[in-house]
Motif scaffolding. Structure first.
Motif, PDB file in Angstrom:
ATOM      1  N   LYS A  95      39.418  45.716  41.095  1.00 56.52           N
ATOM      2  CA  LYS A  95      39.408  44.228  40.801  1.00 56.52           C
ATOM      3  C   LYS A  95      38.654  43.586  41.916  1.00 56.52           C
ATOM      4  CE  LYS A  95      42.309  41.340  39.166  1.00 56.52           C
ATOM      5  NZ  LYS A  95      43.310  40.708  38.725  1.00 56.52           N
ATOM      6  N   MET A 308      38.778  42.619  34.079  1.00 57.27           N
ATOM      7  CA  MET A 308      37.731  41.806  34.488  1.00 57.27           C
ATOM      8  C   MET A 308      36.594  41.940  33.389  1.00 57.27           C
ATOM      9  SD  MET A 308      38.524  41.363  37.361  1.00 57.27           S
ATOM     10  CE  MET A 308      37.192  40.685  38.085  1.00 57.27           C
ATOM     11  N   TYR A 312      38.485  38.030  32.843  1.00 60.39           N
ATOM     12  CA  TYR A 312      38.083  37.214  34.060  1.00 60.39           C
ATOM     13  C   TYR A 312      36.517  36.723  33.677  1.00 60.39           C
ATOM     14  CZ  TYR A 312      37.639  35.554  38.853  1.00 60.39           C
ATOM     15  OH  TYR A 312      37.555  34.719  39.979  1.00 60.39           O
TER      16      TYR A 312
END
Length: 508
Positions: A95, A308, A312
């Motif tokens: 991350k 991600m 995200y």
């Protein structure tokens, strides 16, 4: 009465046992730098004693020793703890890497950042307000606006590229897990066959543990070991590797001689992106059905990549689009109410590239009519008689948008996008966006560093237990060498005794 030569047999066993112990020490020394090697110990055991009768009672007399087995120095609890902490470290490390790349999209440390482009755009409007009739100032506004839209395009493209890179990484990782699965299955078969023959293949077990260590970097791993109850006269183990959420009904990757594979979901849920989902591949024997893999929570590089890619970056693109929409809506609202050096009014300053789709970071452009004729840029209030010479009310209002909405409410109605924004200005929203991203990077960095410390400590503990200490091995070698020499001395003494015995009664 026992054999006259029993002492020789006992000494012979001592020689063989000491030789095996020295060979084991040599194996440890030669693999002192081998990755994944576990220190081995030669376990000796006394042989069954001989019972003799003396003075009308039974006495046991020792017959030496033998090499019972050679085992690895390994702690399954330490292994599991190390793999768990490693898996968490890889999750936060993954991350952190992606968030750091995302932070670079804004390029805040250079003069070519998004904030710099926005600042130059607002300043260009302010300069235009000082000289609304000059073509040079109008051209600067147009160029700064075009530069701003191109920056938005570039950031959106970078988001797409990063998502594609993460998607490729997921595909590669699936292949790697399948390879690990096959390798563990092959080693399981080899180890089981050796154990059935009574062997203890330590080096094969080291290879298997090393593969499981590598697997734990990708996904959380749980290893289950037990003895096969079908073998009561020897130790034959069962070995199962689970991945992801170990409590899930279907989490077995390998169990003894059966290996299962992962696959990309052939029909992605998100058809727009086509991103891979990680599924189990249905097995030919029907013991595994095609279903999505439960990867657990917050562990492994694979889950970090998927989170991600799917969550995200998608949310980040949404926030960027919100910024673009607010800029376009607020500028357009004021620009529509104004007029330039021509009689045209009601023009949008920003549009989408196809003029029909909602404006996003990917398609925002400066109105093509304005790009062709900068005299269409509105600077003053339009009324029935046209713009008054030197009126720059609209240009000033647009330049003030970065710091608040007051200028907007003075000349136009507030667009719905701004009403729901929850920020006091465009600058306030942008600063909140970058601050949140910076906070996420800081958190992932802090967590990765913390997990790195824990994983390193556990690695050191494993190395202290299972690694080869040359000092310790040298001491063992001297001890076993002395044992071998002593056994050889016993043979010499017995030989002398036998020579004396055979010489009895011989007359010279």
């Amino acid at each position: 009465m026992y054999s006259t030569f029993m002492g020789l047999e006992t000494a012979y066993r001592a020689l063989i046992t000491s030789q095996a112990a020295i060979d084991t020490t040599g194996q440890n020394i030669s693999n002192a730098s081998t990755t994944g090697y576990s220190r081995q110990i030669a376990n000796m055991q006394a042989t069954t004693p001989l019972t003799i009768t003396a003075n009308s009672k039974d006495l046991s007399i020792g017959t030496g020793s033998f090499l019972r087995d050679i085992t690895r120095v390994r702690d399954a609890y330490l292994d599991q703890q190390y793999r768990r902490e490693t898996s968490q470290y890889e999750y936060w490390s993954g991350k952190e890497a992606t968030l750091s790349l995302t932070e670079q999209f804004f390029n805040e440390t250079s003069n070519y950042s998004l904030s710099s482009d926005m600042s130059e755009f607002w300043n260009a409007w302010s300069d235009l307000a000082n000289s609304p009739e000059e073509s040079a100032s109008r051209i600067v506004v147009r160029e700064k606006a075009v530069s701003l839209t191109e920056t938005f395009h570039n950031i959106d493209q970078q988001i797409t590229s990063l998502q594609n890179d993460l998607n490729n990484s997921v595909d590669t990782t699936i292949t790697k897990i399948n390879t690990f699965s096959d390798q563990i299955q092959l080693l399981n078969n080899q180890i089981r066959n050796a154990e059935i023959r009574g062997d203890n293949p330590n080096d094969l077990k080291d290879q298997r543990d090393q593969i499981v260590d590598e697997l734990s970097k990708i996904v959380p791993v749980t290893v289950e070991e037990s003895l096969d109850p079908n073998f009561t006269d020897r130790s034959v183990g069962n070995y199962t590797v689970r991945i992801g959420n170990s409590t899930a009904a279907d989490s077995v990757l390998v169990t003894n001689g059966s290996a299962y594979h992962l696959q990309e979901n052939p029909v992605p849920t998100d058809a727009a992106t086509g991103f891979s989902e990680v599924w189990w591949e249905a097995s030919a024997d029907g013991t595994k059905t095609a279903a999505e893999v439960d990867l657990g929570n917050g562990m492994g590089s694979l889950q970090a990549d998927i989170e991600m890619r799917d969550t995200y970056l998608s949310e980040f693109r949404g926030n960027l689009n919100t910024l673009v929409i607010v800029i376009a809506d607020s500028v357009n609202a004021l620009h529509q109410s104004g007029q330039g050096l021509t009689t045209d009014t009601g023009l949008d300053f920003f549009t989408s590239s196809d003029l029909t789709s909602p404006i996003t970071a990917a398609n925002i452009i400066v109105n093509q009519d304005i790009q062709d004729d900068v005299n269409l840029i509105a600077t003053g209030i339009a009324d029935a008689t046209g713009v008054s010479s030197g009126d720059s009310s609209i240009a000033l209002a647009i330049s003030a948008l970065s710091s608040g909405w007051d200028s907007l409410t003075t000349y136009a109605s507030v667009p719905a996008s701004i009403t729901v924004l929850g920020a006091s200005s465009i600058l306030d929203y942008y600063e909140g966006l970058t601050a949140e991203l910076g906070s996420d990077v800081e958190q992932s960095t802090r967590m990765a560093e913390g997990q790195s410390v824990l994983a390193t400590q556990l690695s050191n503990s494993r190395e202290a237990l299972s690694g080869v200490s040359l000092d310790e091995e040298m001491i063992d070698m001297i001890r076993f060498q002395k044992g071998y020499s002593s056994a050889a001395r016993v043979v010499t003494v017995l030989d002398t005794m036998l020579e004396s015995l055979l010489g009895m009664g011989v007359t010279k």
